[in-house]
Design a protein around this motif. Sequence first.
Motif, PDB file in Angstrom:
ATOM      1  N   ALA A 123       0.862  -1.182   0.000  1.00 13.22           N
ATOM      2  CA  ALA A 123       0.000   0.000   0.000  1.00 13.22           C
ATOM      3  C   ALA A 123       0.901   1.235   0.000  1.00 13.22           C
ATOM      4  CB  ALA A 123      -0.887   0.001   1.238  1.00 13.22           C
ATOM      5  N   LYS A 124       0.691   2.113  -0.969  1.00 15.61           N
ATOM      6  CA  LYS A 124       1.630   3.212  -1.149  1.00 15.61           C
ATOM      7  C   LYS A 124       1.328   4.402  -0.241  1.00 15.61           C
ATOM      8  CE  LYS A 124       2.184   1.930  -6.053  1.00 15.61           C
ATOM      9  NZ  LYS A 124       2.765   0.674  -5.736  1.00 15.61           N
ATOM     10  N   SER A 125       2.408   4.878   0.452  1.00 14.68           N
ATOM     11  CA  SER A 125       2.252   6.048   1.318  1.00 14.68           C
ATOM     12  C   SER A 125       3.399   7.014   1.040  1.00 14.68           C
ATOM     13  CB  SER A 125       2.270   5.622   2.785  1.00 14.68           C
ATOM     14  OG  SER A 125       3.531   5.061   3.075  1.00 14.68           O
ATOM     15  N   GLY A 126       3.357   8.142   1.711  1.00 15.86           N
ATOM     16  CA  GLY A 126       4.422   9.131   1.524  1.00 15.86           C
ATOM     17  C   GLY A 126       4.002  10.231   0.564  1.00 15.86           C
ATOM     18  N   VAL A 127       4.825  11.278   0.521  1.00 10.05           N
ATOM     19  CA  VAL A 127       4.496  12.469  -0.275  1.00 10.05           C
ATOM     20  C   VAL A 127       4.263  12.145  -1.743  1.00 10.05           C
ATOM     21  CG1 VAL A 127       5.381  14.687  -1.084  1.00 10.05           C
ATOM     22  CG2 VAL A 127       5.815  13.981   1.235  1.00 10.05           C
ATOM     23  N   LEU A 128       5.179  11.363  -2.322  1.00  7.99           N
ATOM     24  CA  LEU A 128       5.082  11.110  -3.764  1.00  7.99           C
ATOM     25  C   LEU A 128       3.848  10.284  -4.117  1.00  7.99           C
ATOM     26  CD1 LEU A 128       8.822  10.484  -4.713  1.00  7.99           C
ATOM     27  CD2 LEU A 128       7.471  12.582  -4.938  1.00  7.99           C
ATOM     28  N   ALA A 129       3.573   9.264  -3.302  1.00  2.00           N
ATOM     29  CA  ALA A 129       2.425   8.400  -3.583  1.00  2.00           C
ATOM     30  C   ALA A 129       1.125   9.191  -3.473  1.00  2.00           C
ATOM     31  CB  ALA A 129       2.423   7.218  -2.625  1.00  2.00           C
ATOM     32  N   GLU A 130       1.056  10.019  -2.432  1.00  3.05           N
ATOM     33  CA  GLU A 130      -0.166  10.812  -2.231  1.00  3.05           C
ATOM     34  C   GLU A 130      -0.342  11.806  -3.385  1.00  3.05           C
ATOM     35  OE1 GLU A 130      -2.210  10.206   0.744  1.00  3.05           O
ATOM     36  OE2 GLU A 130      -3.472  11.043  -0.845  1.00  3.05           O
ATOM     37  N   LEU A 131       0.763  12.446  -3.742  1.00  2.00           N
ATOM     38  CA  LEU A 131       0.759  13.403  -4.844  1.00  2.00           C
ATOM     39  C   LEU A 131       0.329  12.707  -6.136  1.00  2.00           C
ATOM     40  CD1 LEU A 131       1.613  16.381  -5.404  1.00  2.00           C
ATOM     41  CD2 LEU A 131       3.851  15.500  -6.051  1.00  2.00           C
ATOM     42  N   ASP A 132       0.844  11.503  -6.317  1.00  2.00           N
ATOM     43  CA  ASP A 132       0.538  10.730  -7.523  1.00  2.00           C
ATOM     44  C   ASP A 132      -0.964  10.457  -7.641  1.00  2.00           C
ATOM     45  OD1 ASP A 132       1.596   9.441  -9.836  1.00  2.00           O
ATOM     46  OD2 ASP A 132       1.113   7.515  -8.901  1.00  2.00           O
ATOM     47  N   ARG A 133      -1.574  10.130  -6.504  1.00  2.00           N
ATOM     48  CA  ARG A 133      -3.022   9.867  -6.524  1.00  2.00           C
ATOM     49  C   ARG A 133      -3.784  11.125  -6.917  1.00  2.00           C
ATOM     50  NH1 ARG A 133      -1.801   5.884  -2.473  1.00  2.00           N
ATOM     51  NH2 ARG A 133      -1.685   7.423  -0.824  1.00  2.00           N
ATOM     52  N   ILE A 134      -3.384  12.277  -6.334  1.00  2.00           N
ATOM     53  CA  ILE A 134      -4.092  13.525  -6.638  1.00  2.00           C
ATOM     54  C   ILE A 134      -3.900  13.904  -8.110  1.00  2.00           C
ATOM     55  CG2 ILE A 134      -4.251  15.994  -6.113  1.00  2.00           C
ATOM     56  CD1 ILE A 134      -3.218  15.312  -3.276  1.00  2.00           C
ATOM     57  N   LEU A 135      -2.671  13.721  -8.597  1.00  2.00           N
ATOM     58  CA  LEU A 135      -2.361  14.176  -9.956  1.00  2.00           C
ATOM     59  C   LEU A 135      -2.687  13.130 -11.029  1.00  2.00           C
ATOM     60  CD1 LEU A 135       1.039  16.044  -9.336  1.00  2.00           C
ATOM     61  CD2 LEU A 135      -1.280  16.975  -9.347  1.00  2.00           C
ATOM     62  N   GLY A 136      -3.337  12.072 -10.637  1.00  2.00           N
ATOM     63  CA  GLY A 136      -3.780  11.084 -11.617  1.00  2.00           C
ATOM     64  C   GLY A 136      -2.647  10.328 -12.291  1.00  2.00           C
ATOM     65  N   GLY A 137      -1.569  10.054 -11.557  1.00  2.00           N
ATOM     66  CA  GLY A 137      -0.508   9.188 -12.092  1.00  2.00           C
ATOM     67  C   GLY A 137       0.697   9.928 -12.664  1.00  2.00           C
TER      68      GLY A 137
END
Length: 531
Positions: free
Chosen positions: A51-65
């Motif tokens: 399960a992905k966590s951290g700044v980059l993973a969260e950012l990735d979810r918001i920015l659609g990949g």
Amino acid sequence: MQFSTKIFSQADINSPKQLKASLLALLAYPSDCLVLAYTKADVDALRGSKAKSGVLAELDRILGGSVTHANLVGDLDTQQASVCSLRAEKSWAAAGVKTKRVLLACLGDVNFAEARSLNAFSKIARSALKHLSGGSIQNAVWFIPSFALGHRAEFIAEEVRLTIQYAGDQAYRFGVRQPAMKFKAKDKADAFNHLIFAGNDACAKELKAAVAEGVAMVEGMNLAKDLGNLPPNICTPTYLGKAAQGLSKKTALKVEVMGRKQIEALGMGSFLSVAQGSNTPPQFIVMRHQGGKVGEAPIVLVGKGITFDTGGISLKPGEAMDEMKYDMCGAASVIGTMYATALMKLKKNVIGVVPTCENMPSGNATRPGDIVKSMSGQTIEILNTDAEGRLILCDALTYVERFKPKAVIDVATLTGACVIALGHVHSGLFSDDEALVGALTKAGHASLDTVWRLPLDAAYHEQLKSNFADVANIGGRPAGSVTAACFLSRFTEKYKWAHLDIAGTAWKSGAAKGATGRPVPLLVNYLLEQK
Ligand code: BES
Ligand code: MN
Ligand code: ZN
């Protein structure tokens, strides 16, 4: 270059629960670029299968990949100070993202303690700022990495000041700042002209204060650079006096400029012996900042102001002699620091003193072998007229006794030998006062405007013996910077004193020739830390 702050009330990407909300708030702010920091651990989390966590993973979810995509094409590095730029895509709008770009800056494989080091931080700040300049980006929101890492307030201030120092340094263009002179018609300002520091409620106060301090420091550095870079036919002693006086109209600084008559009346025979070969008159500048209590002992800064050093009768060789226009950089840094001090409304008493003149050969110039009497009463045998900096400084150092200073720091492009000893990295620091050495060394680290201590032992004084006067003005080739400092020390017995030899750090030669503004950051940080 403009600097401001923007408070995102709940922004705290330290707290996993608040991470998403923080990022959403930052991304929803309409800027040309949002700068965020990440660590190797954030990349590992993004690349991992769990399960992905951290700044980059969260950012990735918001920015659609977008982050995953950057990773797949190989743009996401784990090397410290590498950067990865993401450009807005259609999918961003749906998430309410209004920033046009996200610039990710890598702190590297850092544990918490390392991430706190200003050194690691300075590297990512430099590379991120470089990336922001030279293109079409005009403004950027800066959210790295103190707030992200929950640093102590003091560190936030250091980081913010350092970022502003770097950004201001990067934005400096001599030709743009001197439009009336039209020295160089084609110099253009960088498009990147506004840096916005994002913070949260917890750090709002420190952030605003640090931005104001950083801005004042950049103003001081810019002034020091301008004065240094101006040609020596314009930046004369009279010009320096007028520049200092001009500051008293913009700030609460009190400025007094004395001419030849007054300098004679003070008995500054050593200073005058340097000035006598020139057609342009010497000036003695005193700038006062009264930010502390009346009667509180001031910190005094003294700057060498040789507006051009030909060497005098001991004429210098012709190669790169133009660079001796920079021989007033000590003075420029003192004037710049006084300006910054006044802009910050520092709650301390600070006095800046600048003896300034030109060192020229002429029928009226001082000869090698001449003996002159300094204001202190000590006689000096001038064996080399090119060792003139110490001759103007010694009288200024005697003059400042009247202020009963808490400490005196002189700043001078004093010796070529200092460039040989320390190159262009550290300024030379000379002092017998351990507290002063400690404070200046610390201020140097905080501003990455560093110093390296050199000795002042009694043994070196032997080299300054004269058969005909109390002291000679040169001590031969061995340890040239040390004997120069020893010469000065003979005039500083009444107070705590440190000497900074900035011959190797005040300007750069070659293609990037120009004044550096050093040691304004060091001095401003030192003054800020004085309790
Ligand atoms: N301004 C120079 C020192 C200097 C030289 C600074 C080159 C930066 C680059 C100073 O006035 C000077 O000429 N010093 C002499 C002293 C010597 C005659 C004892 C020097 O360093 O050669
Ligand atoms: Mn000289
Ligand atoms: Zn000089």
